[in-house]
Design a protein around this motif. Structure first.
Motif, mmCIF file in Angstrom:
data_model
loop_
_atom_site.group_PDB
_atom_site.id
_atom_site.type_symbol
_atom_site.label_atom_id
_atom_site.label_comp_id
_atom_site.label_asym_id
_atom_site.label_seq_id
_atom_site.Cartn_x
_atom_site.Cartn_y
_atom_site.Cartn_z
ATOM 1 N N ARG A 1 -6.037 3.624 -6.438
ATOM 2 C CA ARG A 1 -6.445 3.957 -5.069
ATOM 3 C C ARG A 1 -5.283 4.039 -4.103
ATOM 4 N NH1 ARG A 1 -11.107 -0.589 -4.830
ATOM 5 N NH2 ARG A 1 -12.021 -0.058 -6.828
ATOM 6 N N GLY A 2 -4.114 3.553 -4.500
ATOM 7 C CA GLY A 2 -2.957 3.544 -3.604
ATOM 8 C C GLY A 2 -2.016 4.677 -3.927
ATOM 9 N N ASN A 3 -0.755 4.428 -3.726
ATOM 10 C CA ASN A 3 0.258 5.476 -3.891
ATOM 11 C C ASN A 3 1.136 5.287 -5.118
ATOM 12 O OD1 ASN A 3 -0.190 7.101 -1.492
ATOM 13 N ND2 ASN A 3 0.356 5.252 -0.379
ATOM 14 N N LEU A 4 0.835 4.261 -5.918
ATOM 15 C CA LEU A 4 1.733 3.928 -7.030
ATOM 16 C C LEU A 4 1.666 4.989 -8.120
ATOM 17 C CD1 LEU A 4 3.717 1.713 -7.855
ATOM 18 C CD2 LEU A 4 1.824 0.468 -8.889
ATOM 19 N N VAL B 1 0.797 -1.224 0.000
ATOM 20 C CA VAL B 1 0.000 0.000 0.000
ATOM 21 C C VAL B 1 0.834 1.281 0.000
ATOM 22 C CG1 VAL B 1 -2.063 -1.023 1.036
ATOM 23 C CG2 VAL B 1 -0.221 -0.193 2.514
ATOM 24 N N SER B 2 2.100 1.168 0.419
ATOM 25 C CA SER B 2 2.949 2.366 0.436
ATOM 26 C C SER B 2 3.723 2.550 -0.865
ATOM 27 C CB SER B 2 3.976 2.273 1.578
ATOM 28 O OG SER B 2 3.332 2.075 2.808
ATOM 29 N N LEU B 3 3.640 1.569 -1.738
ATOM 30 C CA LEU B 3 4.507 1.561 -2.919
ATOM 31 C C LEU B 3 4.203 2.725 -3.864
ATOM 32 C CD1 LEU B 3 6.750 -0.367 -3.960
ATOM 33 C CD2 LEU B 3 5.030 -1.370 -5.469
ATOM 34 N N SER B 4 5.255 3.489 -4.199
ATOM 35 C CA SER B 4 5.116 4.579 -5.161
ATOM 36 C C SER B 4 5.830 4.283 -6.473
ATOM 37 C CB SER B 4 5.685 5.876 -4.580
ATOM 38 O OG SER B 4 4.900 6.316 -3.501
ATOM 39 N N PHE B 5 6.903 3.508 -6.407
ATOM 40 C CA PHE B 5 7.723 3.242 -7.590
ATOM 41 C C PHE B 5 7.927 1.734 -7.758
ATOM 42 C CE2 PHE B 5 8.912 7.237 -5.608
ATOM 43 C CZ PHE B 5 8.764 8.139 -6.654
ATOM 44 N N LEU B 6 7.492 1.217 -8.867
ATOM 45 C CA LEU B 6 7.668 -0.205 -9.161
ATOM 46 C C LEU B 6 8.319 -0.331 -10.525
ATOM 47 C CD1 LEU B 6 7.167 -3.202 -8.495
ATOM 48 C CD2 LEU B 6 4.909 -2.976 -9.561
ATOM 49 N N LYS B 7 9.578 -0.734 -10.529
ATOM 50 C CA LYS B 7 10.305 -0.847 -11.796
ATOM 51 C C LYS B 7 10.763 -2.289 -11.978
ATOM 52 C CE LYS B 7 11.754 3.954 -11.684
ATOM 53 N NZ LYS B 7 12.886 4.893 -11.534
ATOM 54 N N LEU B 8 10.064 -2.949 -12.884
ATOM 55 C CA LEU B 8 10.357 -4.352 -13.172
ATOM 56 C C LEU B 8 10.763 -4.515 -14.627
ATOM 57 C CD1 LEU B 8 7.282 -5.965 -11.334
ATOM 58 C CD2 LEU B 8 9.600 -5.645 -10.449
ATOM 59 N N ASN B 9 10.935 -3.399 -15.329
ATOM 60 C CA ASN B 9 11.231 -3.449 -16.754
ATOM 61 C C ASN B 9 12.600 -4.075 -17.024
ATOM 62 O OD1 ASN B 9 11.619 -0.688 -15.437
ATOM 63 N ND2 ASN B 9 13.100 -0.578 -17.103
ATOM 64 N N GLY B 10 12.720 -4.650 -18.210
ATOM 65 C CA GLY B 10 13.990 -5.248 -18.596
ATOM 66 C C GLY B 10 14.302 -6.530 -17.856
ATOM 67 N N ASN B 11 13.308 -7.418 -17.724
ATOM 68 C CA ASN B 11 13.518 -8.752 -17.173
ATOM 69 C C ASN B 11 12.886 -9.760 -18.128
ATOM 70 O OD1 ASN B 11 14.800 -8.812 -14.318
ATOM 71 N ND2 ASN B 11 13.477 -7.004 -14.255
ATOM 72 N N LYS B 12 12.610 -10.966 -17.633
ATOM 73 C CA LYS B 12 11.950 -11.984 -18.465
ATOM 74 C C LYS B 12 10.696 -12.460 -17.757
ATOM 75 C CE LYS B 12 16.323 -13.468 -20.471
ATOM 76 N NZ LYS B 12 17.417 -14.445 -20.349
ATOM 77 N N LEU B 13 10.017 -11.529 -17.112
ATOM 78 C CA LEU B 13 8.812 -11.874 -16.359
ATOM 79 C C LEU B 13 7.691 -12.245 -17.329
ATOM 80 C CD1 LEU B 13 9.076 -8.944 -13.798
ATOM 81 C CD2 LEU B 13 9.548 -11.366 -13.335
ATOM 82 N N SER B 14 6.820 -13.164 -16.868
ATOM 83 C CA SER B 14 5.758 -13.651 -17.746
ATOM 84 C C SER B 14 4.435 -13.688 -16.995
ATOM 85 C CB SER B 14 6.138 -15.039 -18.262
ATOM 86 O OG SER B 14 6.386 -15.901 -17.171
#
Ligand SMILES: *[C@@H]1O[C@H](CO)[C@@H](O)[C@H](O)[C@H]1NC(C)=O
Ligand SMILES: *[C@@H]1O[C@H](CO)[C@@H](O)[C@H](O)[C@H]1NC(C)=O
Ligand SMILES: *[C@@H]1O[C@H](CO)[C@@H](O)[C@H](O)[C@H]1NC(C)=O
Ligand SMILES: *[C@@H]1O[C@H](CO)[C@@H](O)[C@H](O)[C@H]1NC(C)=O
Ligand SMILES: *[C@@H]1O[C@H](CO)[C@@H](O)[C@H](O)[C@H]1NC(C)=O
Length: 196
Positions: A162-165, A136-149
């Protein structure tokens, strides 16, 4: 070692409060044990110290609880470990531009103080755990440049609404789903207006 544990137990008994006994240092050390660190950036991570607050790349609050881990561009290989979920007050987990592999542990979703999770430019695979929707406190989520699926968990969009992202970059991965693929920039990258 035995006497150290005894002292710690006595201390807990005397205080009757939840004292860490370096459980956070143990969690970080469990991670270190799984990492390849050819540049020796973790050399100061001495598990025998009373807490990890003097370790390089780690910062604590006034209660000696870890609030930041900064290991960007450190040439680290290996996985993220579930023990990271024990860093109850962690606000910044910055491990971009390394060679981390394996999946993002579900336990990262326990880090409800987390403000920034930066794992960009690694080799991470598997899905984004839906537990990240708890951040709920998360403002920055950087997952770019991986091999996530897989699909991007809908809860993350709720964090935006509704949160802080305010910044979520998941581009340059292997996500499924027509919406995300055809309109990736529009639907999944929210740029912080203050950054531009
Ligand atoms: C990173 O580590 C590898 C060995 O795993 C080494 O060959 C390489 O030179 C290192 N790169 C940097 C930038 O230190
Ligand atoms: C990256 O990680 C993989 C798997 O852990 C390892 O085999 C490889 O040598 C690493 N590459 C570099 C450049 O460190
Ligand atoms: C941490 O996360 C795991 C998996 O999401 C969960 O099962 C566990 O209960 C959590 N632990 C704490 C202390 O919240
Ligand atoms: C998002 O990630 C991509 C790929 O890593 C990068 O090219 C782009 O600049 C990033 N966008 C933002 C807004 O940070
Ligand atoms: C993608 O978003 C743009 C800008 O909002 C819009 O004009 C376009 O129609 C969208 N494309 C698809 C395939 O939804």
């Amino acid at each position: 070692m035995a006497s150290q544990i005894l002292v710690c137990l006595l201390f807990v008994a005397a205080m009757s409060v939840a004292v860490h006994c370096n459980s956070e240092g143990d969690a970080l050390n469990a991670w270190r044990a799984q990492l390849m660190d050819p540049n020796n950036v973790l050399h100061s991570w001495d598990p025998t110290l009373v807490n990890p607050c003097t370790w390089f790349h780690v910062a604590c609050n006034s209660e000696n609880s870890v609030i930041r881990v900064h290991l960007g561009n450190a040439n680290l290989s290996g996985p993220l470990v579930p023990e990271l979920g024990q860093l109850a007050n962690l606000q910044y987990l910055e491990v971009s531009d390394n060679n981390l592999s394996g999946s993002i542990p579900t336990e990262i979703g326990n880090l409800t103080s987390l403000v920034s999770l930066n794992l960009q430019h690694n080799q991470l695979t598997g899905p984004i755990p839906s537990s990240l929707g708890n951040l709920v406190s998360l403002s920055f989520l950087k997952l770019n440049g991986n091999k996530l699926s897989g699909v991007i968990p809908p809860y993350l969009f709720l964090l935006i609404q509704r949160g802080n992202l305010i910044v979520m970059n998941v581009s340059d991965n292997m996500f499924a789903g027509t919406v995300h693929r055809t309109n990736l920039t529009v639907t999944t990258i929210i740029q912080d207006p203050r950054a531009s």
